[in-house]
Write an enzyme that holds these catalytic residues in place. Structure first.
Site, mmCIF file in Angstrom:
data_model
loop_
_atom_site.group_PDB
_atom_site.id
_atom_site.type_symbol
_atom_site.label_atom_id
_atom_site.label_comp_id
_atom_site.label_asym_id
_atom_site.label_seq_id
_atom_site.Cartn_x
_atom_site.Cartn_y
_atom_site.Cartn_z
ATOM 1 N N TYR A 108 -7.142 2.120 5.908
ATOM 2 C CA TYR A 108 -6.274 1.032 5.476
ATOM 3 C C TYR A 108 -6.129 -0.127 6.467
ATOM 4 C CZ TYR A 108 -3.272 4.310 8.038
ATOM 5 O OH TYR A 108 -2.766 5.169 8.966
ATOM 6 N N LYS A 111 10.474 3.813 3.723
ATOM 7 C CA LYS A 111 10.334 5.258 3.512
ATOM 8 C C LYS A 111 11.193 5.710 2.340
ATOM 9 C CE LYS A 111 9.161 7.261 7.792
ATOM 10 N NZ LYS A 111 8.822 8.609 8.148
ATOM 11 N N CYS A 141 6.710 43.859 11.929
ATOM 12 C CA CYS A 141 7.132 45.241 12.015
ATOM 13 C C CYS A 141 5.848 46.065 12.137
ATOM 14 C CB CYS A 141 7.902 45.645 10.753
ATOM 15 S SG CYS A 141 8.082 47.431 10.631
ATOM 16 N N CYS A 198 6.816 51.888 6.542
ATOM 17 C CA CYS A 198 7.870 50.901 6.272
ATOM 18 C C CYS A 198 7.791 50.550 4.771
ATOM 19 C CB CYS A 198 7.625 49.670 7.145
ATOM 20 S SG CYS A 198 8.740 48.320 6.814
ATOM 21 N N LYS A 249 2.071 4.769 1.638
ATOM 22 C CA LYS A 249 2.121 5.276 3.012
ATOM 23 C C LYS A 249 1.735 6.746 2.977
ATOM 24 C CE LYS A 249 5.028 5.248 7.129
ATOM 25 N NZ LYS A 249 4.652 6.560 7.590
ATOM 26 N N GLU A 292 0.851 -1.199 0.000
ATOM 27 C CA GLU A 292 0.000 0.000 0.000
ATOM 28 C C GLU A 292 0.877 1.234 0.000
ATOM 29 O OE1 GLU A 292 -2.408 -0.238 3.541
ATOM 30 O OE2 GLU A 292 -3.032 -2.276 3.038
ATOM 31 N N CYS A 313 13.084 49.699 8.059
ATOM 32 C CA CYS A 313 12.721 51.000 8.620
ATOM 33 C C CYS A 313 13.225 51.180 10.047
ATOM 34 C CB CYS A 313 11.217 51.210 8.561
ATOM 35 S SG CYS A 313 10.317 50.160 9.709
ATOM 36 N N ASP A 330 0.921 10.455 3.978
ATOM 37 C CA ASP A 330 1.588 11.336 4.933
ATOM 38 C C ASP A 330 0.580 12.320 5.512
ATOM 39 O OD1 ASP A 330 3.620 12.338 6.371
ATOM 40 O OD2 ASP A 330 4.603 13.404 4.726
ATOM 41 N N CYS A 341 13.336 46.170 12.416
ATOM 42 C CA CYS A 341 13.004 45.973 11.002
ATOM 43 C C CYS A 341 14.200 46.371 10.132
ATOM 44 C CB CYS A 341 11.781 46.809 10.638
ATOM 45 S SG CYS A 341 11.416 46.735 8.875
HETATM 46 S S1 IVH Z 1 -0.903 0.291 8.775
HETATM 47 C C1 IVH Z 1 -0.479 -1.788 12.877
HETATM 48 N N1 IVH Z 1 -0.992 1.382 6.391
HETATM 49 O O1 IVH Z 1 2.136 5.260 9.051
HETATM 50 C C2 IVH Z 1 -0.413 -1.182 11.521
HETATM 51 N N2 IVH Z 1 -0.197 2.733 8.190
HETATM 52 O O2 IVH Z 1 4.279 4.151 11.398
HETATM 53 C C3 IVH Z 1 -1.207 0.051 11.399
HETATM 54 N N3 IVH Z 1 0.340 5.060 7.554
HETATM 55 O O3 IVH Z 1 0.763 5.073 12.267
HETATM 56 C C4 IVH Z 1 -0.734 0.976 10.372
HETATM 57 N N4 IVH Z 1 -0.196 4.864 5.420
HETATM 58 O O4 IVH Z 1 -0.307 6.663 10.570
HETATM 59 C C5 IVH Z 1 -0.672 1.573 7.688
HETATM 60 N N5 IVH Z 1 -1.203 2.218 4.218
HETATM 61 C C6 IVH Z 1 -0.874 2.410 5.507
HETATM 62 C C7 IVH Z 1 -0.400 3.655 6.002
HETATM 63 C C8 IVH Z 1 -0.061 3.777 7.353
HETATM 64 C C9 IVH Z 1 0.249 5.693 6.377
HETATM 65 C C10 IVH Z 1 0.843 5.705 8.786
HETATM 66 C C11 IVH Z 1 0.026 5.427 10.007
HETATM 67 C C12 IVH Z 1 0.937 4.693 10.950
HETATM 68 C C13 IVH Z 1 2.290 5.039 10.431
HETATM 69 C C14 IVH Z 1 3.243 3.878 10.597
#
Ligand code: IVH
Length: 670
Positions: free
Chosen positions: A226, A313, A425, A431, A116, A114, A410, A118, A407
């Site tokens: 997710y 990451k 300022c 200014c 991740k 999946e 000015c 942000d 500033c």
């Molecule tokens: S699974 C026990 N799936 O990344 C597993 N986490 O450090 C539960 N996150 O705390 C998390 N995308 O906030 C999972 N597709 C994804 C995610 C995801 C982002 C975040 C989430 C989690 C942190 C992992």
């Protein structure tokens, strides 16, 4: 209608609106126009108001959010919200795979890959198909109950559809903001003189903790889910659980893939590392999970994180370079922004020479000093940022950076209001960068829209002592301008004509143009509609300003402060003498703004009105007249002889076509 019929109508409207919400926010396939949606919503709101006995906390009308400040109570998560083990290297992933293999012995297994997301993690608990609690991660054991705020997010169902959901379960995911919405919000803040947000993640998590749900409702948040937890889940596989949850109304990401080997996982990683720039939201990596819940159980947890999942990451593209000096920019409201001058360095395809430092806290946090080797990254925004210092390479004689106290333009002593990140300022009237910034804002397209004047002309006028405030623009004479360097007769005429024409600008734009802090375009529109004139606004007390819909304490405070200053009052008087509109005109009063937020394309020739008149009507009723058709167009207002290419485009995009008569009926319907 009798009571029973009313109840049925209310229930039907709720069901319909829930379905349209889901179509729009989750599936991105609306079946009705925003206009039709609004009509249904209005009907439901008014029925619920007339018949309070049918109130329901889970009604789609309950998503607007209350403006009463809330305190967040702490809730213990039924299942702790653990985080995932992080890795940045493929070697680590191979180790992870080997550990899995060792524990599972000769069993086959598969991974789910999946994205991740942000953003800010959230856990939603549903009991009997209704959203009971929405809790932030907190320390993983306990988090804040932010249910009221979460209810404003339209892609999160308040009641589930389908019927095979467990009686009591939690679904977890990430609250995010799309890059596009983030940039738009930040631009609006720049326009209204407010500090910007650093990135979509901060904005999303900051918004979740806002005390007024009505404020949260104004921020376009989204949610990807997710992870399902609880007893009696529909399947023993993560992948199919998520697919089933889709049918309960949840926004389950479409990017989710089964991979049988770790090599295939690598392919997925490489693909998204390349393509993530093009995604409408930010991701910072890939999450890899074991699909079988039984195998997940077997693998278990370490003290911190599951052994059945890991996150990979992406490395943000980062370079090291030398910090040469810091400039302090002063915005039109006096806010100071420190900007770093760097030894030029290549980063993500461009040469970087400057980077944003945001504010004094940021500098202090990283203990950034002149001469340091700093780490520079490019996030979602265009301007790169400094994310840290390589302290091992620091010159031992370097000194802690002292933030400026005066500033740089000015010399006025800077102030920092409680709770605000930026220094200011306070010398608003003399200014130089503040004056120039205010004039630039005044003439900008969304404000007075004065053609013929740009940033350079403002510099020129300012440097030649011709313009020191916005009222001076209206006192410019032909002789003043023609004697300036590089000023041709034609440009002078253009400038003077642009200034003259700007006197017709409607009040709401004039109000925005004068640049009161926090009074952006929308706020100016609200104020002009409800108070109608500058005198009324200037003479309103703080309390009566707060009583205006959508005007909070921060805005009200800024308005009263503005009008408490004699210089500002004098400026307004001068502008009044020059004939600017300081009152709303009769035809600007659009009672209910039936076309609010709608964007309409006009095409063909019409019988009753000219195209120009139709355009004015659209704007008068709060809509926007746009010239070309796109996904965002709500209606095509079509006359005779409309071009075939326009026609086929609207058909392809399923944009409703309305006739002149239908359009008139629409604006008369209120
Ligand atoms: S699974 C026990 N799936 O990344 C597993 N986490 O450090 C539960 N996150 O705390 C998390 N995308 O906030 C999972 N597709 C994804 C995610 C995801 C982002 C975040 C989430 C989690 C942190 C992992």
């Amino acid at each position: 209608m009798n009571k029973q019929e009313i109840k049925t109508r209310i229930l039907n409207l709720r069901e319909e609106l829930n379905r349209h919400n889901h179509n729009y926010y989750v599936l991105a396939q609306p079946e009705i126009s925003d206009f039709e949606y609004d009509l249904k919503m209005q009907e439901l709101i008014s029925l619920e108001k007339q018949y309070p006995e049918f109130h329901d906390n889970y009604s789609p009308t309950q998503r607007v959010g209350s403006d009463i400040s809330q305190e967040f109570t702490q809730v213990t998560h039924k299942y702790p919200m653990l985080s995932l083990g992080n890795t940045y290297s493929e070697a680590d992933l191979i180790d992870f795979d080997n550990r899995v293999k060792k524990i599972l012995g000769d069993e086959d297994y598969e991974y789910i890959c999946e994205l991740k997301y942000d953003g800010a993690a959230i856990s939603l608990r549903y009991i009997d198909g209704k959203l009971k609690h929405a809790v932030t991660r907190g320390d993983g054991i306990k988090g804040d109950d932010v249910t009221e705020n979460i209810k404003t997010i339209k892609s999160i169902p308040l009641s589930l559809t389908g019927n095979n959901w467990p009686d009591d379960f939690e679904i977890r995911g990430e609250i995010i903001m799309l890059k596009e919405d983030f940039n738009r919000l930040n631009n609006e803040r720049i326009e209204s003189g407010e500090a910007t947000f650093a990135n979509p993640r901060n904005l999303a998590s900051g918004t979740l903790k806002m005390q007024k749900a009505s404020e949260v409702a104004k921020r376009p948040l989204n949610c990807f889910l997710y992870h399902l937890t609880g007893a009696n889940l529909p399947s023993n596989y993560h992948y199919s659980n998520l697919q089933t949850a889709k049918h309960w109304g949840f926004n389950i990401p479409s990017v989710i893939e089964i991979k049988k080997t770790i090599t295939k996982v690598f392919d997925f990683i490489h693909k998204w590392d390349k393509e993530r720039e093009g995604l409408p939201f930010e991701i910072d990596g890939i999450v890899i999970k074991i699909n079988s819940l039984e195998q997940q159980k077997k693998l278990g947890f370490t003290s911190k994180s599951p052994r059945w999942a890991i996150s990979y990451k992406f490395k943000a593209e980062q370079v090291t370079t030398k910090l040469l000096s810091i400039d302090y920019q002063v915005g039109r409201t006096g806010a100071i922004t420190p900007v770093a001058n760097l030894e030029p360095v290549r980063l993500a395809g461009t040469v970087v020479k400057r980077a944003s430092l945001h504010n004094a806290d940021q500098i202090e946090l990283h203990d950034i000093r002149i001469g340091d080797m700093v780490f520079v990254e490019k996030g979602g925004e265009i301007i790169p940022k400094i994310v840290g210092v390589d302290k091992s390479r620091r010159n031992p004689t370097s000194k802690v950076l002292e933030y400026i106290k005066y500033c740089p333009y000015c010399g006025t002593e800077l102030i920092r209001k409680e709770g605000e990140a930026s220094h200011y300022c306070p010398n608003e009237t003399s200014c130089p960068p503040q004056i120039k910034g205010k004039i630039e804002h005044f003439i900008s397209r969304k404000a007075m829209n004065i053609d013929g004047i740009g940033q350079e002309t403002i510099e020129l006028l300012f440097d030649n002592n011709l313009v020191k405030d916005v009222a001076d623009l209206y006192e410019l004479r032909y002789e003043d301008l023609i004697s300036l360097d590089r000023m041709a007769e034609k440009s002078v005429k253009n400038i003077l004509q642009g200034i003259e024409e700007s006197k017709n600008t409607p009040f709401r734009k004039v109000l925005f143009a004068i640049g009161i802090r926090y009074v952006g375009e929308t706020v100016a529109k609200k104020l002009s509609q409800s108070l109608k004139s500058i005198d009324k606004i200037a003479n309103s007390s703080f309390e009566s300003l707060v009583a205006v819909d959508e005007i909070g304490e921060k805005i009200a405070g800024s308005i009263t402060e503005y009008f408490s200053k004699p210089d500002n009052k004098k400026l307004i008087e001068r502008l009044k003498k020059h004939g600017l509109n300081f009152e709303i005109s009769e035809d600007e009063i659009n009672k209910d703004e039936v076309l609010n937020g709608l964007s309409i394309v006009i095409s063909g020739s019409f019988e009753k009105h000219s195209r120009e008149e139709l355009k004015e009507l659209i704007e008068k009723y709060g809509g926007k007249n746009v010239s070309s058709i796109s996904k965002k167009t709500n209606y095509l207002l079509a006359g005779k002889n409309i071009g075939p290419s326009k026609l086929s485009k609207v058909q392809k995009l399923h944009i409703p076509i309305i006739s002149e008569d239908e359009f008139i009926a629409m604006i008369k319907s209120e």
